[in-house]
Write an enzyme that holds these catalytic residues in place. Sequence first.
Site, mmCIF file in Angstrom:
data_model
loop_
_atom_site.group_PDB
_atom_site.id
_atom_site.type_symbol
_atom_site.label_atom_id
_atom_site.label_comp_id
_atom_site.label_asym_id
_atom_site.label_seq_id
_atom_site.Cartn_x
_atom_site.Cartn_y
_atom_site.Cartn_z
ATOM 1 N N ALA A 1 -4.904 7.643 6.153
ATOM 2 C CA ALA A 1 -4.544 6.903 7.361
ATOM 3 C C ALA A 1 -4.474 7.777 8.611
ATOM 4 C CB ALA A 1 -3.212 6.203 7.133
ATOM 5 N N ASN B 1 2.380 10.111 2.763
ATOM 6 C CA ASN B 1 1.399 10.918 2.019
ATOM 7 C C ASN B 1 0.487 11.666 2.980
ATOM 8 O OD1 ASN B 1 1.599 10.241 -1.031
ATOM 9 N ND2 ASN B 1 1.910 8.304 0.035
ATOM 10 N N HIS C 1 0.178 7.399 13.810
ATOM 11 C CA HIS C 1 0.293 8.795 13.364
ATOM 12 C C HIS C 1 -0.239 9.703 14.455
ATOM 13 C CE1 HIS C 1 1.189 7.392 9.307
ATOM 14 N NE2 HIS C 1 0.088 6.671 9.320
HETATM 15 N N1 LIG Z 1 -3.146 9.015 1.777
HETATM 16 C C1 LIG Z 1 -2.897 7.949 2.538
HETATM 17 O O1 LIG Z 1 -3.289 7.886 3.705
HETATM 18 C C2 LIG Z 1 -2.133 6.815 1.981
HETATM 19 C C3 LIG Z 1 -1.685 6.835 0.697
HETATM 20 N N2 LIG Z 1 -1.032 5.764 0.168
HETATM 21 C C4 LIG Z 1 -0.627 5.855 -1.241
HETATM 22 O O2 LIG Z 1 -1.385 4.899 -1.962
HETATM 23 C C5 LIG Z 1 -0.514 4.180 -2.832
HETATM 24 C C6 LIG Z 1 -1.086 2.805 -3.082
HETATM 25 O O3 LIG Z 1 -1.031 2.054 -1.882
HETATM 26 P P1 LIG Z 1 -1.172 0.470 -1.921
HETATM 27 O O4 LIG Z 1 -2.423 0.075 -2.597
HETATM 28 O O5 LIG Z 1 -0.906 -0.008 -0.562
HETATM 29 O O6 LIG Z 1 0.075 0.105 -2.858
HETATM 30 P P2 LIG Z 1 0.411 -1.280 -3.555
HETATM 31 O O7 LIG Z 1 1.890 -1.292 -3.741
HETATM 32 O O8 LIG Z 1 -0.229 -2.409 -2.834
HETATM 33 O O9 LIG Z 1 -0.308 -1.155 -4.993
HETATM 34 C C7 LIG Z 1 0.018 -0.167 -5.922
HETATM 35 C C8 LIG Z 1 -0.004 -0.793 -7.304
HETATM 36 O O10 LIG Z 1 0.105 0.243 -8.291
HETATM 37 C C9 LIG Z 1 1.197 -0.059 -9.164
HETATM 38 N N3 LIG Z 1 1.765 1.189 -9.666
HETATM 39 C C10 LIG Z 1 2.392 2.156 -8.956
HETATM 40 N N4 LIG Z 1 2.754 3.176 -9.744
HETATM 41 C C11 LIG Z 1 2.364 2.844 -10.995
HETATM 42 C C12 LIG Z 1 2.489 3.474 -12.249
HETATM 43 N N5 LIG Z 1 3.056 4.688 -12.368
HETATM 44 N N6 LIG Z 1 1.993 2.839 -13.355
HETATM 45 C C13 LIG Z 1 1.389 1.640 -13.244
HETATM 46 N N7 LIG Z 1 1.235 0.970 -12.070
HETATM 47 C C14 LIG Z 1 1.729 1.575 -10.957
HETATM 48 C C15 LIG Z 1 2.156 -0.811 -8.280
HETATM 49 O O11 LIG Z 1 3.124 -1.480 -9.019
HETATM 50 P P3 LIG Z 1 4.656 -1.528 -8.402
HETATM 51 O O12 LIG Z 1 4.574 -2.419 -7.202
HETATM 52 O O13 LIG Z 1 5.472 -2.066 -9.527
HETATM 53 O O14 LIG Z 1 5.009 -0.106 -8.041
HETATM 54 C C16 LIG Z 1 1.195 -1.734 -7.541
HETATM 55 O O15 LIG Z 1 0.800 -2.829 -8.322
HETATM 56 C C17 LIG Z 1 0.846 4.188 -2.103
HETATM 57 O O16 LIG Z 1 1.915 4.070 -3.014
HETATM 58 C C18 LIG Z 1 0.842 5.537 -1.451
HETATM 59 O O17 LIG Z 1 1.408 6.498 -2.347
HETATM 60 C C19 LIG Z 1 -0.805 4.635 0.904
HETATM 61 C C20 LIG Z 1 -1.221 4.582 2.192
HETATM 62 C C21 LIG Z 1 -1.884 5.665 2.870
HETATM 63 O O1 LIG Z 2 -0.818 4.067 5.561
HETATM 64 C C1 LIG Z 2 -0.182 4.804 6.328
HETATM 65 O O2 LIG Z 2 -0.085 4.608 7.559
HETATM 66 C C2 LIG Z 2 0.427 6.067 5.808
HETATM 67 C C3 LIG Z 2 1.094 5.933 4.531
HETATM 68 O O3 LIG Z 2 1.604 4.894 4.151
HETATM 69 C C4 LIG Z 2 1.166 7.137 3.684
HETATM 70 O O4 LIG Z 2 0.687 8.193 4.111
HETATM 71 O O5 LIG Z 2 1.707 7.041 2.574
#
Ligand SMILES: NC(=O)C1=CN([C@@H]2O[C@H](COP(=O)(O)OP(=O)(O)OC[C@H]3O[C@@H](n4cnc5c(N)ncnc54)[C@H](OP(=O)(O)O)[C@@H]3O)[C@@H](O)[C@H]2O)C=CC1
Ligand SMILES: O=C([O-])CC(=O)C(=O)O
Length: 274
Positions: free
Chosen positions: A126, A195, A225
Amino acid sequence: MTRSIGIFGCGTIATEIARAIADGTLSADLAVVYDRHPENVTAIRDLFDDRSQPTAATQPSELLEADLVLEAAGQTAVEEIAADALAADRDCLLLSVGALAADDLREDVFAAAEESDGRLYAPSGAIAGLDAIKAAALTGDLESVSLTTTKPPAGLEGAPYVVENGIDLSAVDEPTVIFEGPATEAAAAFPSNINVAVALSLAGIGPDETAVRIVADPDEENNVHRISADGDMGHIETTVQNVPSPTNPKTSYLAAISAIEKLRSLETAIDVGT
Ligand SMILES: NC(=O)C1=CN([C@@H]2O[C@H](COP(=O)(O)OP(=O)(O)OC[C@H]3O[C@@H](n4cnc5c(N)ncnc54)[C@H](OP(=O)(O)O)[C@@H]3O)[C@@H](O)[C@H]2O)C=CC1
Ligand SMILES: O=C([O-])CC(=O)C(=O)O
């Protein structure tokens, strides 16, 4: 050869990636998917016709059937899959890179990557500007890097730091700094929000040295950001005003399309950008 992909986590980001594969934007075979919620797995499988539906894995290890394992779940999933995928000579793409702020896990995953025939990918997600930050870090020109993240209060709800410190986000009526500290602490305090700080720190000067400030702003609709970096190469400043994903306001839409573009770039003959 079409690369096969296994996705850990079937939420907001995974859905965008799966859509890009289903509609041909991304040339790949989505082979297998895993999530603890069966209904999320079904929703992703339903994006495909019967003949090309990914298998529903019953445990994370089944994702290793694919050439590339993509984590879009959360930081605990990085612990569960990253080193194992690399040890099995699979490529591994992580969205929850904040997990790598923990020294032990980062050392394990990086060691597995060094030994592996697969590669470890951490997309820009992001944020914008990692191209320039990486270049400046390589030449040793980078002295300081900071990230200021501003989100609508709802996007910060449930974060461990907010819960543990009893912060009432509904009472925030003006832009309020709710956290200041190094990326190392930010990643643990806001595992679903920041993240990007760890991606920035891995491209730049490391998680202990990257300064993070998180602001809750009731008048802000976007996930904003701002990166600021200084050194002998000059001054770098980037700002992204990200539209939050409708299904998960914590996550910016840009994060999903960044992962899609990273996957696409693995297959292209022409590589633009640092
Ligand atoms: N690098 C970047 O720029 C960004 C990174 N992220 C990361 O990406 C991840 C995913 O984002 P997003 O798709 O929006 O999240 P969502 O909450 O929409 O989807 C994640 C899914 O994975 C499931 N899940 C999480 N942990 C586990 C596990 N250990 N075992 C099985 N299932 C699991 C969740 O279940 P449950 O809801 O029960 O946890 C949920 O169904 C975020 O958690 C964040 O860490 C997000 C945004 C930006
Ligand atoms: O999606 C975003 O803006 C950033 C975020 O959640 C992450 O880095 O985990």
